[in-house]
Design a protein around this motif. Structure first.
Motif, PDB file in Angstrom:
ATOM      1  N   ASP A   1      -4.444  -3.221   6.286  1.00  0.00           N
ATOM      2  CA  ASP A   1      -4.491  -3.651   7.729  1.00  0.00           C
ATOM      3  C   ASP A   1      -5.389  -4.895   7.857  1.00  0.00           C
ATOM      4  O   ASP A   1      -5.899  -5.204   8.758  1.00  0.00           O
ATOM      5  CB  ASP A   1      -5.197  -2.484   8.667  1.00  0.00           C
ATOM      6  CG  ASP A   1      -4.324  -1.242   8.636  1.00  0.00           C
ATOM      7  OD1 ASP A   1      -3.199  -1.373   8.676  1.00  0.00           O
ATOM      8  OD2 ASP A   1      -4.917  -0.094   9.024  1.00  0.00           O
TER       9      ASP A   1
ATOM     10  N   CYS B   1      -3.503   6.437   2.075  1.00  0.00           N
ATOM     11  CA  CYS B   1      -3.423   7.502   2.913  1.00  0.00           C
ATOM     12  C   CYS B   1      -4.302   8.614   2.091  1.00  0.00           C
ATOM     13  O   CYS B   1      -4.126   8.702   0.784  1.00  0.00           O
ATOM     14  CB  CYS B   1      -1.975   8.176   3.193  1.00  0.00           C
ATOM     15  SG  CYS B   1      -2.008   9.785   3.819  1.00  0.00           S
TER      16      CYS B   1
ATOM     17  N   GLU C   1     -11.474  -2.230   4.209  1.00  0.00           N
ATOM     18  CA  GLU C   1     -10.413  -1.459   3.430  1.00  0.00           C
ATOM     19  C   GLU C   1     -10.339  -1.740   2.068  1.00  0.00           C
ATOM     20  O   GLU C   1     -10.103  -0.888   1.134  1.00  0.00           O
ATOM     21  CB  GLU C   1      -9.088  -1.414   4.128  1.00  0.00           C
ATOM     22  CG  GLU C   1      -9.416  -0.770   5.462  1.00  0.00           C
ATOM     23  CD  GLU C   1      -9.436   0.640   5.594  1.00  0.00           C
ATOM     24  OE1 GLU C   1      -9.082   1.594   4.803  1.00  0.00           O
ATOM     25  OE2 GLU C   1     -10.424   1.260   6.387  1.00  0.00           O
TER      26      GLU C   1
ATOM     27  N   TYR D   1      -1.434  -3.102   2.955  1.00  0.00           N
ATOM     28  CA  TYR D   1      -2.056  -2.088   2.127  1.00  0.00           C
ATOM     29  C   TYR D   1      -3.393  -1.873   2.998  1.00  0.00           C
ATOM     30  O   TYR D   1      -4.017  -0.873   2.875  1.00  0.00           O
ATOM     31  CB  TYR D   1      -2.452  -2.770   1.036  1.00  0.00           C
ATOM     32  CG  TYR D   1      -1.354  -2.973  -0.147  1.00  0.00           C
ATOM     33  CD1 TYR D   1       0.079  -2.493   0.278  1.00  0.00           C
ATOM     34  CD2 TYR D   1      -1.484  -3.630  -1.217  1.00  0.00           C
ATOM     35  CE1 TYR D   1       1.006  -2.402  -0.901  1.00  0.00           C
ATOM     36  CE2 TYR D   1      -0.577  -3.750  -2.079  1.00  0.00           C
ATOM     37  CZ  TYR D   1       0.776  -3.308  -1.754  1.00  0.00           C
ATOM     38  OH  TYR D   1       1.837  -3.349  -2.838  1.00  0.00           O
TER      39      TYR D   1
ATOM     40  N   ALA E   1       4.895   3.975   5.541  1.00  0.00           N
ATOM     41  CA  ALA E   1       4.836   2.503   5.358  1.00  0.00           C
ATOM     42  C   ALA E   1       5.997   1.969   4.596  1.00  0.00           C
ATOM     43  O   ALA E   1       6.739   2.707   3.854  1.00  0.00           O
ATOM     44  CB  ALA E   1       3.595   2.457   4.619  1.00  0.00           C
TER      45      ALA E   1
ATOM     46  N   ARG F   1      -6.248   5.843   9.274  1.00  0.00           N
ATOM     47  CA  ARG F   1      -5.306   5.483  10.004  1.00  0.00           C
ATOM     48  C   ARG F   1      -4.549   6.257  11.050  1.00  0.00           C
ATOM     49  O   ARG F   1      -4.483   7.307  11.099  1.00  0.00           O
ATOM     50  CB  ARG F   1      -4.095   4.710   9.071  1.00  0.00           C
ATOM     51  CG  ARG F   1      -4.630   3.776   8.104  1.00  0.00           C
ATOM     52  CD  ARG F   1      -3.482   3.236   7.385  1.00  0.00           C
ATOM     53  NE  ARG F   1      -4.137   2.085   6.516  1.00  0.00           N
ATOM     54  CZ  ARG F   1      -3.324   1.357   5.799  1.00  0.00           C
ATOM     55  NH1 ARG F   1      -1.980   1.386   5.862  1.00  0.00           N
ATOM     56  NH2 ARG F   1      -3.856   0.381   5.043  1.00  0.00           N
TER      57      ARG F   1
ATOM     58  N   ALA G   1      -1.735  -7.248   4.833  1.00  0.00           N
ATOM     59  CA  ALA G   1      -1.686  -6.358   6.051  1.00  0.00           C
ATOM     60  C   ALA G   1      -1.046  -5.103   5.870  1.00  0.00           C
ATOM     61  O   ALA G   1      -1.464  -4.079   6.872  1.00  0.00           O
ATOM     62  CB  ALA G   1      -0.704  -7.142   7.135  1.00  0.00           C
TER      63      ALA G   1
ATOM     64  N   LYS H   1      -7.859  -5.722   6.674  1.00  0.00           N
ATOM     65  CA  LYS H   1      -9.565  -5.480   6.914  1.00  0.00           C
ATOM     66  C   LYS H   1     -10.254  -5.501   5.528  1.00  0.00           C
ATOM     67  O   LYS H   1      -9.742  -4.782   4.518  1.00  0.00           O
ATOM     68  CB  LYS H   1      -9.877  -4.136   7.642  1.00  0.00           C
ATOM     69  CG  LYS H   1      -9.248  -3.911   8.922  1.00  0.00           C
ATOM     70  CD  LYS H   1      -9.292  -2.556   9.628  1.00  0.00           C
ATOM     71  CE  LYS H   1      -8.677  -2.542  10.693  1.00  0.00           C
ATOM     72  NZ  LYS H   1      -8.810  -1.092  11.298  1.00  0.00           N
TER      73      LYS H   1
END
Length: 371
Positions: free
Chosen positions: A10, A198, A15, A8, A220, A169, A6, A12
């Motif tokens: 999200d 990022c 990702e 690192y 984060a 993001r 979650a 998904k």
């Protein structure tokens, strides 16, 4: 959903795939030999609180990320040392958590569950490598942006540039194309790279500061602060450290000491280095390496990481002069750790060779010194 997936990615899969594709170096951690060795140790009952092979894989990978940014930059030796020590410590905590999870597997599930656990930590390594490189780049850029008086006069501000990611993001979008003064406190907490994976950027500019700039801290968990100022890629808020037990720190210190000692024995023992201001070469012995690593220090982990760069550091350290120290004629060299003076001590051993002996934070070693 796992907390790190979650944090690192999200949560998904897309990702995860992007992170692995962008930084294929992380795939080196899934080499068959590493997996086989780790799982064989489990099957054979080889006990360890931190699996050394896992630590070396994680640590070497993250050091490469920092090296890739700072390679060839002698003027960055102090901040480079801090960042290298930081990622090494992070890797040790990670290996501690991974080893603990592996040690909890039942014998008949080692192959199936063991591979799944190793794959999971390898997946996370992609994001960690990505972020280590991004944060190291931020640290170097901030140094470049702020250290030149002429540049500061011509370009007094910094502009936040939009992310290069196809699916950026949202957290940093409120900063895009906005301008802050270089000395604005905003940059103490917010920089490109302060979110996992990022891909934002920034640049020096003479454009005026924009009106209505947002404030606050958009970082984060585990990436708080400006790495150029803190000397940290990863903070203690990262889950590996934050969620560790009491035994973790002890095992981390042991692992880092052992790793640095073994590295030094293999790579610098028996070699010599020439300081620019001293005629004699300084030799590096097993005894000197051990004494150096065992020396107490306020920045113990950073000081011990120094052994990996000791030849370059000794070559460029400022020669202070000669004195009588711990019963031997010694030469003293000044270097810095976190901006504070430290003194490398080399003395004449029984073979009349000038050899590295230790390090001190105290200026008392300069008493009676003569050029």
């Amino acid at each position: 959903m796992n907390i790190l997936d979650a944090l690192y990615f999200d949560g998904k899969l897309s990702e995860v795939v992007k992170a692995l594709a962008t930084f294929p170096t992380a795939y080196n951690l899934s080499k068959k030999e590493l997996y086989v060795k780790v799982l064989e140790d489990l099957k054979n009952g080889v006990a360890a609180d931190i699996n050394g092979d896992l630590f070396e894989a994680y640590g070497n990978n993250l050091r490469k990320a920092v090296d890739g940014v700072f390679k060839g930059g002698d003027e960055y030796s102090d901040i480079t040392l801090q960042l290298q020590a930081n990622v090494s410590r992070f890797a040790a905590y990670k290996a501690y958590q991974a080893t603990k999870e592996l040690n909890g597997i039942e014998a008949d599930e080692i192959d199936s569950r063991g591979k799944a656990i190793l794959n999971k930590y390898n997946r996370w390594q992609a994001a960690e490598y990505n972020t280590a490189m991004s944060r190291a780049r931020t640290a170097r850029q901030y140094h470049d942006f702020t250290s030149d008086p002429i540049s500061n006069e011509l370009y007094p501000n910094l502009k936040w540039l939009p992310s290069r990611s196809a699916t950026p993001r949202e957290a940093h979008m409120l900063f895009w194309n906005r301008v802050w003064a270089k000395n604005d406190p905003f940059w103490n907490e917010n920089t490109p790279g302060s979110l996992w994976n990022c891909k934002c950027d920034w640049e020096e500019t003479d454009e005026p500061v924009t009106n209505g700039n947002p404030g606050g801290n958009v970082s984060a968990r585990g990436l708080e602060g400006n790495p150029a100022k803190t000397g940290e890629i990863f903070t203690d808020e990262c889950p590996y450290v934050k969620n560790s037990d009491r035994e973790a720190e002890h095992q981390v210190l042991k692992t880092l000491w052992k790793s640095n000692f073994n590295w030094a024995l293999e790579n610098v023992r028996g070699k010599a280095v020439k300081n620019k201001s001293v005629d004699e070469e300084i030799t590096l012995s097993r005894r000197g390496i051990k004494e150096f690593l065992n020396q107490n220090h306020d920045e113990y982990i950073i000081k011990n990481e120094m052994i990996r760069s000791i030849r370059d550091i000794l070559e460029n350290a400022e020669y202070m002069g000669e004195t009588y120290y711990v019963g031997r004629t010694s030469k003293i060299f000044r270097t810095q750790i976190k901006g504070k003076d430290n003194y490398l001590i080399a003395n004449y051993n029984d073979e009349k060779e000038l050899a590295l002996y230790s390090i001190s934070q105290s200026p008392k070693v300069l008493i009676g010194i003569k050029k």
